[in-house]
Each structure stands twice: as structure tokens, then as C-alpha cells.
Design a protein around this motif. Sequence first.
Motif, PDB file in Angstrom:
ATOM      1  N   GLU A 108       0.840  -1.197   0.000  1.00 20.21           N
ATOM      2  CA  GLU A 108       0.000   0.000   0.000  1.00 20.21           C
ATOM      3  C   GLU A 108       0.876   1.249   0.000  1.00 20.21           C
ATOM      4  OE1 GLU A 108      -3.537   1.993   2.772  1.00 20.21           O
ATOM      5  OE2 GLU A 108      -2.916  -0.092   3.073  1.00 20.21           O
ATOM      6  N   ASP A 109       2.030   1.169   0.635  1.00 20.82           N
ATOM      7  CA  ASP A 109       2.970   2.287   0.783  1.00 20.82           C
ATOM      8  C   ASP A 109       4.148   2.084  -0.173  1.00 20.82           C
ATOM      9  OD1 ASP A 109       4.990   4.029   1.552  1.00 20.82           O
ATOM     10  OD2 ASP A 109       4.539   3.873   3.691  1.00 20.82           O
ATOM     11  N   TYR A 110       4.318   2.995  -1.135  1.00 22.58           N
ATOM     12  CA  TYR A 110       5.391   2.812  -2.118  1.00 22.58           C
ATOM     13  C   TYR A 110       6.774   2.985  -1.495  1.00 22.58           C
ATOM     14  CZ  TYR A 110       5.807   7.952  -2.520  1.00 22.58           C
ATOM     15  OH  TYR A 110       5.993   9.290  -2.270  1.00 22.58           O
ATOM     16  N   GLU A 111       6.892   3.788  -0.443  1.00 18.82           N
ATOM     17  CA  GLU A 111       8.199   3.940   0.196  1.00 18.82           C
ATOM     18  C   GLU A 111       8.620   2.646   0.892  1.00 18.82           C
ATOM     19  OE1 GLU A 111       9.057   8.359   1.455  1.00 18.82           O
ATOM     20  OE2 GLU A 111       7.065   7.785   2.171  1.00 18.82           O
ATOM     21  N   ALA A 112       7.646   1.951   1.487  1.00 16.22           N
ATOM     22  CA  ALA A 112       7.942   0.643   2.074  1.00 16.22           C
ATOM     23  C   ALA A 112       8.367  -0.333   0.979  1.00 16.22           C
ATOM     24  CB  ALA A 112       6.719   0.111   2.819  1.00 16.22           C
ATOM     25  N   MET A 113       7.746  -0.230  -0.171  1.00 18.59           N
ATOM     26  CA  MET A 113       8.118  -1.085  -1.311  1.00 18.59           C
ATOM     27  C   MET A 113       9.556  -0.822  -1.734  1.00 18.59           C
ATOM     28  SD  MET A 113       6.573  -1.091  -5.183  1.00 18.59           S
ATOM     29  CE  MET A 113       7.514   0.405  -5.553  1.00 18.59           C
ATOM     30  N   LEU A 114       9.935   0.457  -1.833  1.00 19.30           N
ATOM     31  CA  LEU A 114      11.298   0.804  -2.229  1.00 19.30           C
ATOM     32  C   LEU A 114      12.311   0.212  -1.254  1.00 19.30           C
ATOM     33  CD1 LEU A 114      10.842   4.573  -3.226  1.00 19.30           C
ATOM     34  CD2 LEU A 114      11.059   2.623  -4.775  1.00 19.30           C
ATOM     35  N   ASP A 115      12.027   0.334   0.036  1.00 21.82           N
ATOM     36  CA  ASP A 115      12.948  -0.187   1.062  1.00 21.82           C
ATOM     37  C   ASP A 115      13.079  -1.702   0.985  1.00 21.82           C
ATOM     38  OD1 ASP A 115      13.419   2.339   2.033  1.00 21.82           O
ATOM     39  OD2 ASP A 115      11.909   2.206   3.627  1.00 21.82           O
ATOM     40  N   ALA A 116      11.955  -2.373   0.753  1.00 23.58           N
ATOM     41  CA  ALA A 116      11.960  -3.841   0.802  1.00 23.58           C
ATOM     42  C   ALA A 116      12.504  -4.478  -0.473  1.00 23.58           C
ATOM     43  CB  ALA A 116      10.537  -4.349   1.069  1.00 23.58           C
ATOM     44  N   VAL A 117      12.188  -3.896  -1.617  1.00 19.70           N
ATOM     45  CA  VAL A 117      12.477  -4.556  -2.891  1.00 19.70           C
ATOM     46  C   VAL A 117      13.699  -3.972  -3.605  1.00 19.70           C
ATOM     47  CG1 VAL A 117      11.492  -5.156  -5.151  1.00 19.70           C
ATOM     48  CG2 VAL A 117      10.027  -5.119  -3.129  1.00 19.70           C
ATOM     49  N   GLU A 118      13.947  -2.664  -3.426  1.00 25.26           N
ATOM     50  CA  GLU A 118      15.054  -1.964  -4.086  1.00 25.26           C
ATOM     51  C   GLU A 118      15.050  -2.198  -5.604  1.00 25.26           C
ATOM     52  OE1 GLU A 118      18.779  -2.797  -2.202  1.00 25.26           O
ATOM     53  OE2 GLU A 118      18.186  -1.834  -0.317  1.00 25.26           O
ATOM     54  N   PRO A 119      13.979  -1.799  -6.285  1.00 26.93           N
ATOM     55  CA  PRO A 119      13.889  -2.041  -7.730  1.00 26.93           C
ATOM     56  C   PRO A 119      14.858  -1.177  -8.527  1.00 26.93           C
ATOM     57  CG  PRO A 119      12.095  -0.643  -7.016  1.00 26.93           C
ATOM     58  CD  PRO A 119      12.804  -1.070  -5.769  1.00 26.93           C
ATOM     59  N   ASP A 120      15.247  -1.648  -9.686  1.00 24.01           N
ATOM     60  CA  ASP A 120      16.083  -0.864 -10.591  1.00 24.01           C
ATOM     61  C   ASP A 120      15.271   0.217 -11.286  1.00 24.01           C
ATOM     62  OD1 ASP A 120      18.436  -2.517 -10.229  1.00 24.01           O
ATOM     63  OD2 ASP A 120      17.420  -4.019 -11.472  1.00 24.01           O
ATOM     64  N   VAL A 121      14.055  -0.143 -11.688  1.00 25.15           N
ATOM     65  CA  VAL A 121      13.179   0.755 -12.434  1.00 25.15           C
ATOM     66  C   VAL A 121      11.847   0.863 -11.702  1.00 25.15           C
ATOM     67  CG1 VAL A 121      11.997   1.164 -14.636  1.00 25.15           C
ATOM     68  CG2 VAL A 121      14.252   0.036 -14.613  1.00 25.15           C
ATOM     69  N   VAL A 122      11.337   2.079 -11.578  1.00 20.71           N
ATOM     70  CA  VAL A 122       9.995   2.292 -11.040  1.00 20.71           C
ATOM     71  C   VAL A 122       9.164   2.960 -12.111  1.00 20.71           C
ATOM     72  CG1 VAL A 122       8.574   3.507  -9.344  1.00 20.71           C
ATOM     73  CG2 VAL A 122      10.735   2.443  -8.636  1.00 20.71           C
ATOM     74  N   THR A 123       8.003   2.398 -12.400  1.00 20.20           N
ATOM     75  CA  THR A 123       7.082   3.037 -13.328  1.00 20.20           C
ATOM     76  C   THR A 123       5.940   3.640 -12.523  1.00 20.20           C
ATOM     77  OG1 THR A 123       5.682   2.698 -15.285  1.00 20.20           O
ATOM     78  CG2 THR A 123       5.918   0.829 -13.794  1.00 20.20           C
ATOM     79  N   VAL A 124       5.620   4.900 -12.827  1.00 18.23           N
ATOM     80  CA  VAL A 124       4.699   5.702 -12.016  1.00 18.23           C
ATOM     81  C   VAL A 124       3.440   6.005 -12.825  1.00 18.23           C
ATOM     82  CG1 VAL A 124       4.410   7.873 -10.758  1.00 18.23           C
ATOM     83  CG2 VAL A 124       6.630   6.710 -10.752  1.00 18.23           C
ATOM     84  N   ALA A 125       2.300   5.514 -12.356  1.00 18.60           N
ATOM     85  CA  ALA A 125       1.038   5.702 -13.076  1.00 18.60           C
ATOM     86  C   ALA A 125      -0.027   6.279 -12.147  1.00 18.60           C
ATOM     87  CB  ALA A 125       0.571   4.392 -13.686  1.00 18.60           C
ATOM     88  N   VAL A 126       0.382   7.245 -11.332  1.00 15.76           N
ATOM     89  CA  VAL A 126      -0.543   7.942 -10.439  1.00 15.76           C
ATOM     90  C   VAL A 126      -0.999   9.228 -11.111  1.00 15.76           C
ATOM     91  CG1 VAL A 126       0.545   6.953  -8.390  1.00 15.76           C
ATOM     92  CG2 VAL A 126       1.367   9.147  -9.283  1.00 15.76           C
ATOM     93  N   PRO A 127      -2.024   9.924 -10.592  1.00 17.90           N
ATOM     94  CA  PRO A 127      -2.458  11.190 -11.189  1.00 17.90           C
ATOM     95  C   PRO A 127      -1.334  12.225 -11.222  1.00 17.90           C
ATOM     96  CG  PRO A 127      -4.129  10.352  -9.695  1.00 17.90           C
ATOM     97  CD  PRO A 127      -2.923   9.477  -9.502  1.00 17.90           C
ATOM     98  N   PRO A 128      -1.374  13.152 -12.185  1.00 17.21           N
ATOM     99  CA  PRO A 128      -0.281  14.123 -12.357  1.00 17.21           C
ATOM    100  C   PRO A 128       0.066  14.918 -11.102  1.00 17.21           C
ATOM    101  CG  PRO A 128      -1.773  14.221 -14.220  1.00 17.21           C
ATOM    102  CD  PRO A 128      -2.408  13.306 -13.227  1.00 17.21           C
ATOM    103  N   ALA A 129      -0.928  15.260 -10.291  1.00 14.41           N
ATOM    104  CA  ALA A 129      -0.661  16.072  -9.104  1.00 14.41           C
ATOM    105  C   ALA A 129       0.187  15.343  -8.071  1.00 14.41           C
ATOM    106  CB  ALA A 129      -1.979  16.523  -8.468  1.00 14.41           C
ATOM    107  N   ILE A 130       0.303  14.021  -8.203  1.00 12.65           N
ATOM    108  CA  ILE A 130       1.085  13.227  -7.252  1.00 12.65           C
ATOM    109  C   ILE A 130       2.443  12.845  -7.827  1.00 12.65           C
ATOM    110  CG2 ILE A 130       0.958  11.232  -5.680  1.00 12.65           C
ATOM    111  CD1 ILE A 130      -2.038  11.153  -6.215  1.00 12.65           C
ATOM    112  N   HIS A 131       2.666  13.114  -9.115  1.00 12.36           N
ATOM    113  CA  HIS A 131       3.914  12.721  -9.758  1.00 12.36           C
ATOM    114  C   HIS A 131       5.138  13.196  -8.986  1.00 12.36           C
ATOM    115  CE1 HIS A 131       2.493  11.851 -14.171  1.00 12.36           C
ATOM    116  NE2 HIS A 131       2.003  11.004 -13.286  1.00 12.36           N
ATOM    117  N   GLU A 132       5.147  14.472  -8.621  1.00 14.22           N
ATOM    118  CA  GLU A 132       6.344  15.025  -7.991  1.00 14.22           C
ATOM    119  C   GLU A 132       6.714  14.284  -6.714  1.00 14.22           C
ATOM    120  OE1 GLU A 132       8.110  19.109  -5.958  1.00 14.22           O
ATOM    121  OE2 GLU A 132       6.182  19.186  -7.014  1.00 14.22           O
ATOM    122  N   ASP A 133       5.745  14.055  -5.829  1.00 13.19           N
ATOM    123  CA  ASP A 133       6.042  13.375  -4.565  1.00 13.19           C
ATOM    124  C   ASP A 133       6.661  12.012  -4.808  1.00 13.19           C
ATOM    125  OD1 ASP A 133       5.046  15.510  -3.165  1.00 13.19           O
ATOM    126  OD2 ASP A 133       3.100  14.587  -2.745  1.00 13.19           O
TER     127      ASP A 133
END
Length: 377
Positions: free
Chosen positions: A67-92
Amino acid sequence: MTYTVAVVGTGPDPENPTVEGFAMGYRHAESFENDDRCEVVACADIVPENAEAFGRTFDLPDENVFEDYEAMLDAVEPDVVTVAVPPAIHEDVVVDCARSGVVSAIHAEKPMAHTWGSARRMAQACWRRDVQLTFNRQRRFGKPFREAKRLVDGGEIGELRRIETTWSDLYDTGAHTIDLTGMFAGEAEPEWVIAQIDYREEDVRFGMHQENQAWALWEYETGVQGVISGGKGSDFADAAHVIRGTEGEIRIDSETGNMLEIRRAGDGSWQAVDVDGEDLHGANAEGRQYGSEYIDRAAGEVVDALAEGRESELGAKNGLKTAEIIFGAYESARKRGRVEFPLDAEDNAFADLVERGELEYVPERDDGAGADEATDD
């Protein structure tokens, strides 16, 4: 080498896309999975059932569904992240991914951002950390557009003068068509824009207001001009895109029924150019959603650029040129005059005009004022 890929923003049911949720995360994941160099390993969505449905579709282990993308980053450490959230959330999301220290590349859905300032901050955060930032302008890889660029670059219509677009708006579809105009113009830097917009009926796409009608003219440093007419009056040209040169012209999606055609100076006849049945949106692929091939090609370009250590043509450098024209056009409507670049307005002028009730459409307010109320312009 295999690149691990994680998706932020899976979206709802991909079989029922809407302007509230288009489930582009599925399309991104599918395209990276179709590249032998990539493996989709995790996902995150603030709606748990959406993430769980995505996980089942791509056979992800339960512990890699977040549910939390930051937790995902910590746990998985992906090489590539693809972002498909609404534009207003892109920056965060983009800035957090860049700062994580584990991500090598970020591939985000268009439009680039909800404000000009946000677009610039995303690009700066990634440049500082040597993280590749790209945006899904997949139509660049369609044969009608690639062949048109080949003809332009080959001098088939002489010196390029102007690109006219009737299949468009400024913010949503314009993220593609203005980008394509830049591609035809050799990725030149835009110098100024003048525009006007109309907004009398509410149109909200992915959380962002979308103008009902627009006209914009801009010029690149090379002297080549771009023109867009969207909404009422957009039939001023006889094709979705008309590319004019000193010795001929090219039409894409012409009223004649040809997807790509050229007419050279001294020859009054139009000649169709073979594009293998592809059109503005894609090609028919058995068993896959229409247009998936273009997204496959975009994903391939993202991975190629990452593997080769080069700037992608989908990168932030080109993305900022498109965003500057879009937000500059909105600023021109607010300013009621031509806007010179670099753009110094950090916000989204169109959103500001809507919020202040300076367009015919007036949003509902807490004080009971309704959308039928209008201000005189």
C-alpha cells in the motif's frame, strides 16, 4: 542483465478505464514484462484491493504487494519504477524514488506534472542523483510519426516551416501532440507561445481541469512554428497533423483516408506512404489491448537508454520543452499576451483561472455558490 521493475499506482480494473483511473500501471507492467531484460517484481497502490488484483495478474508474491510505495522501495530496491498515479502526485513519488538511492530509472505516465514548478523540480531531483527520468510519450514510436520524421529529416519537403495539429487539446492529448511537434522540429528549444482557452463545461481528467477549446501558436529557436487548435474550430486543417515545408507538405490521418501522405512541390498529387496499418494510437495486436505495441516500444527505449547510459528521447529534457509550452500557453491566456521563455510562472495558470472564477465555468464552493454561476469576462 535483468532489470527489476516496480509499479506505483496500479489503478482499478484495466478492463474499465475512465478519466478517473485508466489503469496504465497494467500497460506499463505488461510492456516491461515483454522485454527480456526486465522482470516486474512488486507493486504499490493506496487502494489495497487494487494492488492485490494487480499482484494476482502478474503473479507477484504477497510480500511484494504494498500500500505504501516507500515501504516497497525499502523492501524490494527495484532498478526501475514506473509511475502511473495522477499528475498532481507525480512530484512526490518521483522525488521520493530519486532520493531513495536504490532506483536507477523512473518512467512516469503523461502529462508530466500539474504545474510548471513541479515539472522542473522532478527533473532537477533526478538530474542531481543521476536517475533516468522518462515519460510515456509512446506515440513517438508509431510508424506514421516515425516515417513522417524520416521524410522531414531527409529533406523530402524542403526546409521545415510549420507543424499544425487539429487532433489535440493542450494538457491531456497535448502531452502527446506537442511532444510530436517537438520531435518533428528536431527537439529544438521553444522561444515563445501565445494562446487562448475556453472553459464553459466542466471537464476533469485524472484530477485536472481540461480546457474545452484552445488555440496556441509557438515558435522554436530555429524559426519553425507549432500550431494547435483543440475543441470547437479544430477542423481548420484537413488532417490530424499537417507538416509544411518550403518544398512540400506531409499529412498524418488525412481526410482522404490515408494515414500518412506526402505532396512534393511541383507535384499536385498526394502520395500515400505505407505505415503497415498503424494509426495515431497503435496497431491491432492479437490478444492484447489496442495500442500496446507503442507502449512496448516506449518501454524498450527506456531500457535501451538505461543500458547504454544515454539520454532517452522520452527523457525529462524533452518533457520539459513540452511542459513549458503547455503551461506557457495557460500563462498566455491568464496574461492575455505572448509569453517569452524561459517561463517564470511556477503554477498552473489555467487551474488558477478556474479557482478564481475568471472563466465561464465556476467550480462549486463551500459557501453554496454553484457551477451554474458565471462571471463576466
